[in-house]
Design a protein around this motif. Structure first.
Motif, mmCIF file in Angstrom:
data_model
loop_
_atom_site.group_PDB
_atom_site.id
_atom_site.type_symbol
_atom_site.label_atom_id
_atom_site.label_comp_id
_atom_site.label_asym_id
_atom_site.label_seq_id
_atom_site.Cartn_x
_atom_site.Cartn_y
_atom_site.Cartn_z
ATOM 1 N N ILE A 153 9.882 -11.754 -17.335
ATOM 2 C CA ILE A 153 9.185 -11.363 -16.120
ATOM 3 C C ILE A 153 9.025 -12.535 -15.158
ATOM 4 C CG2 ILE A 153 7.033 -10.422 -15.229
ATOM 5 C CD1 ILE A 153 6.841 -8.873 -17.877
ATOM 6 N N GLU A 154 8.620 -13.683 -15.678
ATOM 7 C CA GLU A 154 8.487 -14.824 -14.780
ATOM 8 C C GLU A 154 9.860 -15.271 -14.300
ATOM 9 O OE1 GLU A 154 5.666 -17.839 -16.163
ATOM 10 O OE2 GLU A 154 4.753 -16.336 -17.463
ATOM 11 N N GLY A 155 10.872 -15.099 -15.138
ATOM 12 C CA GLY A 155 12.223 -15.423 -14.708
ATOM 13 C C GLY A 155 12.655 -14.549 -13.542
ATOM 14 N N GLU A 156 12.363 -13.270 -13.642
ATOM 15 C CA GLU A 156 12.704 -12.364 -12.543
ATOM 16 C C GLU A 156 11.919 -12.727 -11.282
ATOM 17 O OE1 GLU A 156 14.968 -10.174 -12.607
ATOM 18 O OE2 GLU A 156 14.583 -8.841 -10.898
ATOM 19 N N ALA A 157 10.641 -13.052 -11.467
ATOM 20 C CA ALA A 157 9.807 -13.368 -10.305
ATOM 21 C C ALA A 157 10.314 -14.601 -9.582
ATOM 22 C CB ALA A 157 8.356 -13.562 -10.753
ATOM 23 N N LEU A 179 -3.517 -27.594 -12.655
ATOM 24 C CA LEU A 179 -2.406 -27.955 -11.775
ATOM 25 C C LEU A 179 -1.158 -27.152 -12.118
ATOM 26 C CD1 LEU A 179 -3.387 -30.222 -9.931
ATOM 27 C CD2 LEU A 179 -1.593 -31.667 -10.896
ATOM 28 N N ASN A 180 -0.889 -27.047 -13.391
ATOM 29 C CA ASN A 180 0.288 -26.294 -13.834
ATOM 30 C C ASN A 180 0.205 -24.849 -13.363
ATOM 31 O OD1 ASN A 180 2.734 -26.062 -15.435
ATOM 32 N ND2 ASN A 180 1.493 -24.850 -16.863
ATOM 33 N N GLN A 181 -0.988 -24.269 -13.527
ATOM 34 C CA GLN A 181 -1.170 -22.887 -13.115
ATOM 35 C C GLN A 181 -0.980 -22.735 -11.613
ATOM 36 O OE1 GLN A 181 -5.085 -21.483 -13.921
ATOM 37 N NE2 GLN A 181 -4.687 -19.402 -13.181
ATOM 38 N N ALA A 182 -1.577 -23.638 -10.847
ATOM 39 C CA ALA A 182 -1.480 -23.541 -9.391
ATOM 40 C C ALA A 182 -0.015 -23.638 -8.949
ATOM 41 C CB ALA A 182 -2.300 -24.656 -8.742
ATOM 42 N N PHE A 183 0.722 -24.541 -9.565
ATOM 43 C CA PHE A 183 2.126 -24.720 -9.198
ATOM 44 C C PHE A 183 2.933 -23.444 -9.448
ATOM 45 C CE2 PHE A 183 6.450 -25.818 -10.587
ATOM 46 C CZ PHE A 183 6.914 -26.461 -9.446
ATOM 47 N N HIS A 184 2.795 -22.913 -10.646
ATOM 48 C CA HIS A 184 3.588 -21.731 -10.983
ATOM 49 C C HIS A 184 3.236 -20.544 -10.096
ATOM 50 C CE1 HIS A 184 4.843 -23.816 -14.722
ATOM 51 N NE2 HIS A 184 5.863 -22.973 -14.659
ATOM 52 N N PRO A 199 0.459 -9.323 -11.098
ATOM 53 C CA PRO A 199 -0.610 -9.042 -12.063
ATOM 54 C C PRO A 199 -0.129 -9.070 -13.504
ATOM 55 C CG PRO A 199 -0.686 -7.479 -10.256
ATOM 56 C CD PRO A 199 0.574 -8.256 -10.096
ATOM 57 N N MET A 200 1.118 -8.681 -13.735
ATOM 58 C CA MET A 200 1.639 -8.734 -15.097
ATOM 59 C C MET A 200 1.762 -10.168 -15.569
ATOM 60 S SD MET A 200 4.470 -5.767 -15.228
ATOM 61 C CE MET A 200 3.737 -4.358 -16.003
ATOM 62 N N ILE A 201 2.184 -11.038 -14.680
ATOM 63 C CA ILE A 201 2.287 -12.443 -15.053
ATOM 64 C C ILE A 201 0.903 -13.013 -15.350
ATOM 65 C CG2 ILE A 201 2.981 -14.723 -14.247
ATOM 66 C CD1 ILE A 201 5.165 -13.380 -12.611
ATOM 67 N N GLU A 202 -0.071 -12.620 -14.533
ATOM 68 C CA GLU A 202 -1.441 -13.083 -14.804
ATOM 69 C C GLU A 202 -1.898 -12.629 -16.183
ATOM 70 O OE1 GLU A 202 -3.761 -11.630 -11.584
ATOM 71 O OE2 GLU A 202 -3.100 -13.181 -10.190
#
Lengths: 244, 244
Positions: free
Chosen positions: B104-108, B149-154, B168-171
């Motif tokens: 999912i994150e790859g698609e995003a 920081l990691n979260q904000a970047f992604h 929302p799915m990624i969250e």
DNA sequence: TCAATGCAAGTGTGATCACAAATCAAATAA
DNA sequence: TTATTTGATTTGTGATCACACTTGCATTGA
């Protein structure tokens, strides 16, 4: 509102129950879930806590918790007024939902295809015949049954993917696309017969052959159908509507 | 428990507030969310409604609603006893989570790569330098800041994908993998320095070039790291533990 | 006639109460 | 000593109350 006082406990019945009794809020949550996936609520319809509590014969408490849960999975929408409604249908949202469903359900069925057992294959094959039964007495358009059967078929397959992470996401996606689907199925009925069972047979064939690629493609064709149909319908409507 | 009676309304302050004031349950939900993503709770730790209500200086009501919401998105787990805990870590679950995140994150990020604007690119580039700042004063291992920081970047990147369904799915996935990640980052620190910023630079380079394939591959490498690391560690531990 | 004000019904939110089930501890029996 | 039971405490669940905000309608003013 009807009183729903907690009745005295029956210690005998209590000890018969395994361990986890069903709570009222679980019942309410399931009911609302079923109603949403089945498309029993209109898009943009606003729901009130007390109204649902009356309809479900309980107090407001289980309803607010259930609504909160449905809002977090985007099955419902919280307006700035603090009222809650079922999300309206827009073309952007439909495309978004379809893309996500293709991505995730496609992955799930590809995984499931590699894990099929003879027993599972015979199970989903038998579900095909159920579909034929319904067609036999199709004098009445039983949209509810159609939706239920379709859901049972898909999730029987998805469960075989063995992912405790993907399956809840798929349930959330069905919850979100439920209202659209119902509208699409009605539109199908008006536009003449479309053979859902045919698409399902193609899926079963690929699954029986454990061919992940074909299974994914067949699934994409199946779940895309109502979306592209509804998209065409909405675009046609807006063309008729805007110039007027 | 501390009293939290509703104070008298201030009509002036009320009309200054835009439209949607923040509710207590939203605050509680956000706090718990932050704590979970940051891995502040131990895996398998059980949470009690009244305990959290005391800690958050409110009544039980907002807490139960927040817990219910977190349970539906699988960030917490409801035991048959009706108590709730943060899910334990298992190898199967970690693999399951990583696979879903890659999907999912790859698609995003692939979607986001095709929609980059110069402004967005400069934003995520500036976030890289923030990372360097932290490294400059790394006498203290500031794991919290690292996680933030990691979260904000992604999520700055994911937001650019423009999908109200995927985000929302990624969250939810981050919420579920939060406890694992914290454990992994601690293990990183023990095992010597690992350059997170290097992976992020690779991602930024691919994004700036609007190369979706490279962006996806760089992301997969980045998010896989803690999982494979933790997997190796757990397997090593079980090898040491079981024969003993 | 139309806009603005004020009142009343409706709605969401948070706190509190009541109760049953689970949990834990001490006391008792084997 | 060990296992069982009893009692007190804790905890989750549902109902109800109190209150603030919203909405809709009627009354009042220009």
């Amino acid at each position: 509102m009807q009183k729903a006082t907690a009745e005295k406990s029956d210690p005998i019945a209590a000890q018969l129950a395994p361990v986890g009794r069903e709570t009222v809020q679980d019942r309410v949550y399931s009911e609302l879930r079923r109603a949403l996936i089945g498309g029993l609520f209109e898009p943009s319809q606003v729901l009130t806590i007390r109204g649902l509590a009356d309809a479900l014969m309980t107090s407001t408490m289980p309803v607010r918790e259930a609504l909160g849960r449905l809002i977090t999975e985007k099955a419902l929408e919280a307006l700035p007024n603090r009222s809650v409604r079922v999300p309206p249908i827009t073309l952007e949202r439909m495309d978004d939902l379809l893309r996500a469903r293709i991505l995730i359900e496609g992955e799930a069925i590809a995984l499931a295809a590699t894990r099929m057992t003879p027993h599972l294959i015979s199970t989903i094959e038998s579900m095909l015949s159920e579909w034929d039964e319904m067609r036999a007495l199709k004098h009445k358009k039983d949209v509810d049954r159609e939706v239920t059967l379709n859901q049972a078929f898909h999730f029987e397959i998805y469960r075989a993917c063995g992912s405790a992470v993907l399956i809840p996401m798929i349930e959330s996606l069905w919850l979100q696309s439920g209202p659209c689907i119902r509208v699409a199925i009605y539109a199908f009925s008006e536009a003449g017969e479309v053979d859902t069972a045919h698409y399902h047979r193609t899926i079963v064939k690929a699954m029986a052959a454990q061919n992940a690629r074909e299974a994914r493609e067949a699934l994409v064709a199946d779940i895309s159908r109502p979306f592209v149909f509804l998209r065409n319908k909405l675009e046609a409507d807006s063309k008729k509507g805007i110039p007027a």
